[in-house]
Enzyme design. Structure first.
Site, PDB file in Angstrom:
ATOM      1  N   PRO A  90     -11.432  19.037  38.814  1.00 32.31           N
ATOM      2  CA  PRO A  90     -11.912  20.381  39.131  1.00 32.31           C
ATOM      3  C   PRO A  90     -13.022  20.289  40.168  1.00 32.31           C
ATOM      4  O   PRO A  90     -13.957  19.502  40.005  1.00 32.31           O
ATOM      5  CB  PRO A  90     -12.455  20.899  37.796  1.00 32.31           C
ATOM      6  N   ALA A  92     -15.351  22.882  42.818  1.00 31.00           N
ATOM      7  CA  ALA A  92     -15.657  24.267  43.185  1.00 31.00           C
ATOM      8  C   ALA A  92     -15.509  24.504  44.680  1.00 31.00           C
ATOM      9  O   ALA A  92     -15.565  23.586  45.491  1.00 31.00           O
ATOM     10  CB  ALA A  92     -17.101  24.578  42.776  1.00 31.00           C
ATOM     11  N   SER A 119     -11.290  24.860  39.121  1.00 34.98           N
ATOM     12  CA  SER A 119     -12.651  25.095  38.669  1.00 34.98           C
ATOM     13  C   SER A 119     -12.924  26.579  38.405  1.00 34.98           C
ATOM     14  O   SER A 119     -12.368  27.450  39.074  1.00 34.98           O
ATOM     15  CB  SER A 119     -13.640  24.614  39.744  1.00 34.98           C
ATOM     16  N   TYR A 143     -16.712  26.580  33.091  1.00 36.47           N
ATOM     17  CA  TYR A 143     -18.163  26.499  32.965  1.00 36.47           C
ATOM     18  C   TYR A 143     -18.522  27.601  31.984  1.00 36.47           C
ATOM     19  O   TYR A 143     -18.384  28.791  32.307  1.00 36.47           O
ATOM     20  CB  TYR A 143     -18.865  26.733  34.314  1.00 36.47           C
ATOM     21  N   THR A 169     -16.591  21.585  30.800  1.00 45.12           N
ATOM     22  CA  THR A 169     -17.536  20.663  31.444  1.00 45.12           C
ATOM     23  C   THR A 169     -18.904  20.764  30.772  1.00 45.12           C
ATOM     24  O   THR A 169     -19.472  21.862  30.668  1.00 45.12           O
ATOM     25  CB  THR A 169     -17.638  20.981  32.942  1.00 45.12           C
ATOM     26  N   ARG A 178     -29.987  18.078  44.106  1.00 48.76           N
ATOM     27  CA  ARG A 178     -29.118  17.807  45.256  1.00 48.76           C
ATOM     28  C   ARG A 178     -29.935  17.948  46.552  1.00 48.76           C
ATOM     29  O   ARG A 178     -30.162  19.069  47.048  1.00 48.76           O
ATOM     30  CB  ARG A 178     -27.949  18.792  45.296  1.00 48.76           C
ATOM     31  N   LYS A 238     -15.301  17.405  29.312  1.00 50.43           N
ATOM     32  CA  LYS A 238     -15.545  16.639  30.555  1.00 50.43           C
ATOM     33  C   LYS A 238     -17.026  16.329  30.710  1.00 50.43           C
ATOM     34  O   LYS A 238     -17.873  17.218  30.610  1.00 50.43           O
ATOM     35  CB  LYS A 238     -15.084  17.429  31.760  1.00 50.43           C
ATOM     36  N   ASP A 293     -12.906   9.934  35.757  1.00 48.34           N
ATOM     37  CA  ASP A 293     -13.132  10.070  37.197  1.00 48.34           C
ATOM     38  C   ASP A 293     -14.515   9.554  37.566  1.00 48.34           C
ATOM     39  O   ASP A 293     -15.302   9.173  36.696  1.00 48.34           O
ATOM     40  CB  ASP A 293     -12.904  11.512  37.673  1.00 48.34           C
ATOM     41  N   GLY A 295     -15.837   8.062  41.571  1.00 49.03           N
ATOM     42  CA  GLY A 295     -15.894   6.896  42.439  1.00 49.03           C
ATOM     43  C   GLY A 295     -14.580   6.206  42.703  1.00 49.03           C
ATOM     44  O   GLY A 295     -14.544   5.159  43.334  1.00 49.03           O
ATOM     45  N   ARG A 297     -11.425   5.242  44.583  1.00 48.68           N
ATOM     46  CA  ARG A 297     -11.002   5.339  45.991  1.00 48.68           C
ATOM     47  C   ARG A 297      -9.851   4.396  46.305  1.00 48.68           C
ATOM     48  O   ARG A 297      -9.285   4.457  47.403  1.00 48.68           O
ATOM     49  CB  ARG A 297     -12.176   4.989  46.933  1.00 48.68           C
TER      50      ARG A 297
END
Ligand code: FNR
Ligand code: LAC
Length: 367
Positions: A90, A92, A119, A143, A169, A178, A238, A293, A295, A297
């Site tokens: 999910p 946003a 999401s 949420y 979540t 952030r 989650k 989940d 990282g 790749r």
């Protein structure tokens, strides 16, 4: 251009060398504020970087004389037939990456037969995203709001749209610190379809911290039980990183455990998501499926997560970059690439099926 924000409209297949290179390509075409929000983690991004490094903590011990060829990636989790164990997390506001947003992401996942989570804070509506992705299963990520009428209306809408599961979540009860969003003074320029319809305003012109403030900070096992009682869909929790929480959630009615640290966007200074997976999986001990989940790749990362107890392995940022660069076909290219890497690793490790991968041996040597 929406509120001065330039949205990409590319629709093309991508020629991908590896998923890491997509970030620099996407940075060229996603406006600064949107890119900083997507790529960014919290504080000095130590946990974000640890998420990638952690995959070197375990190595794959290959079996050679196994007589296998043509590995098969199909799997079945929560009773859902999937062509790949790799899914879309999910995420946003995908309108920040592309004008079609989650509708194109859903088309890409349907094209590869993979599961997509949508999401609460999506740019496109639950129904539009679900119908665009018809042909592959979707989960709806909630949420939890302080307003239970809002929660119930979303759960009803998700059920009506045909989603196959609810993700609750629990690791984002406030916004992680952030710094990219602070530097860019980032506020969402694109409305969030699910908020547009309800009293919460539509998210436009707000930062993620404000949006989170209107969501619930207090979440406990009783809320898991309340949601599980309200909807007959499986409820997956989650943002679990401790074995104790996994057992709490299952005791409260969770039908799945989703091990994640939100891609290093929330609690900075926590462990890499991959480093806690095995302990949680040991505690869960097969009682319910495990989703993972943060990282991921490489095909070898997917392999190691499956061999450490995960049943589904999610990718986030690379898919959003693929969406920006190529729309639905770009998303499809991302999953086709990672499936291809996983196939090579499965052949070389001597594992023909996903069930074989889940039994594969990993070595824990810190080089
Ligand atoms: C997210 N994530 C997220 N998680 C969630 O439960 N609801 C959400 O709305 C969002 N939104 C969101 C937006 C963006 C731009 C990103 C990058 C991430 C977290 C997401 O589900 C997942 O845990 C991480 O993205 C996984 O890490 P990687 O693969 O992006 O490194
Ligand atoms: C984020 C929220 C929306 O990570 O989950 O930005």
């Amino acid at each position: 251009i929406v509120n001065g924000y330039k949205q990409n409209e590319n629709e093309k297949a991508l020629d991908i060398l590896n998923l890491d290179q997509l970030e620099a390509q996407a940075k060229e075409i996603i406006p600064t504020g949107g890119f900083g929000y997507i790529a960014g983690g919290s504080e000095d991004e130590w946990t974000l970087q640890a998420n990638r490094r952690a995959f070197t903590h375990k190595q794959i011990v290959p079996r050679a004389l196994t007589n296998i060829e043509k590995p098969e990636l199909d799997t079945n989790v929560f009773g859902l037939p999937l062509k790949t164990p790799i899914f879309m997390v999910p995420a946003a506001a995908q309108g920040l990456a592309h004008a079609k947003g989650e509708v194109d992401t859903a088309k890409g996942l349907a094209a590869v037969g993979g599961l997509m989570a949508q999401s609460t804070y999506s740019s496109t509506s639950i129904a539009d995203t679900a119908s665009a992705g018809a042909g592959a299963p979707q989960f709806f990520q909630l949420y939890m709001s302080k307003d239970w009428e809002f929660n119930k209306s979303l759960l009803d809408e998700a059920k009506k749209a045909g989603v196959k599961g609810i993700i609750l979540t629990v690791d984002a009860t406030v916004d992680g610190y952030r710094e990219a969003d602070i530097v860019n003074n980032f506020q969402f320029p694109i409305p969030m379809a699910n908020l547009t319809k309800y009293s919460e305003g539509d998210g436009q012109g707000k930062g993620i911290a404000e949006i989170y403030a209107s969501a619930a900070q207090k979440i406990g096992p009783d809320d898991v039980a309340r949601i599980a009682d309200y909807t007959d869909l499986p409820v997956i929790v989650k943002g679990i990183e401790s074995p104790e929480d996994a057992l709490y959630a299952i005791g409260a009615g969770a039908a799945g455990i989703y091990v994640s640290n939100h891609g290093g966007r929330q609690l900075n200074g926590g462990p890499a998501s991959f480093d806690v997976l095995a302990d949680v999986a040991r505690a869960v001990n097969g009682k319910v499926p495990i989703i993972f989940d943060s990282g991921v790749r490489r095909g070898s990362d997917v392999f190691k997560a499956l061999a450490s107890g995960a049943d589904l392995v999610g990718i986030g940022r690379p898919v959003i970059y693929g969406l920006a660069l190529g729309g639905a076909q770009g998303v499809q290219s991302v999953f086709e690439h990672l499936d291809h890497e996983l196939e090579i690793i499965m052949q070389l490790a001597g594992t023909k099926t996903i069930a074989d991968v889940k039994k594969a041996k990993l070595l824990n040597i810190h080089y």
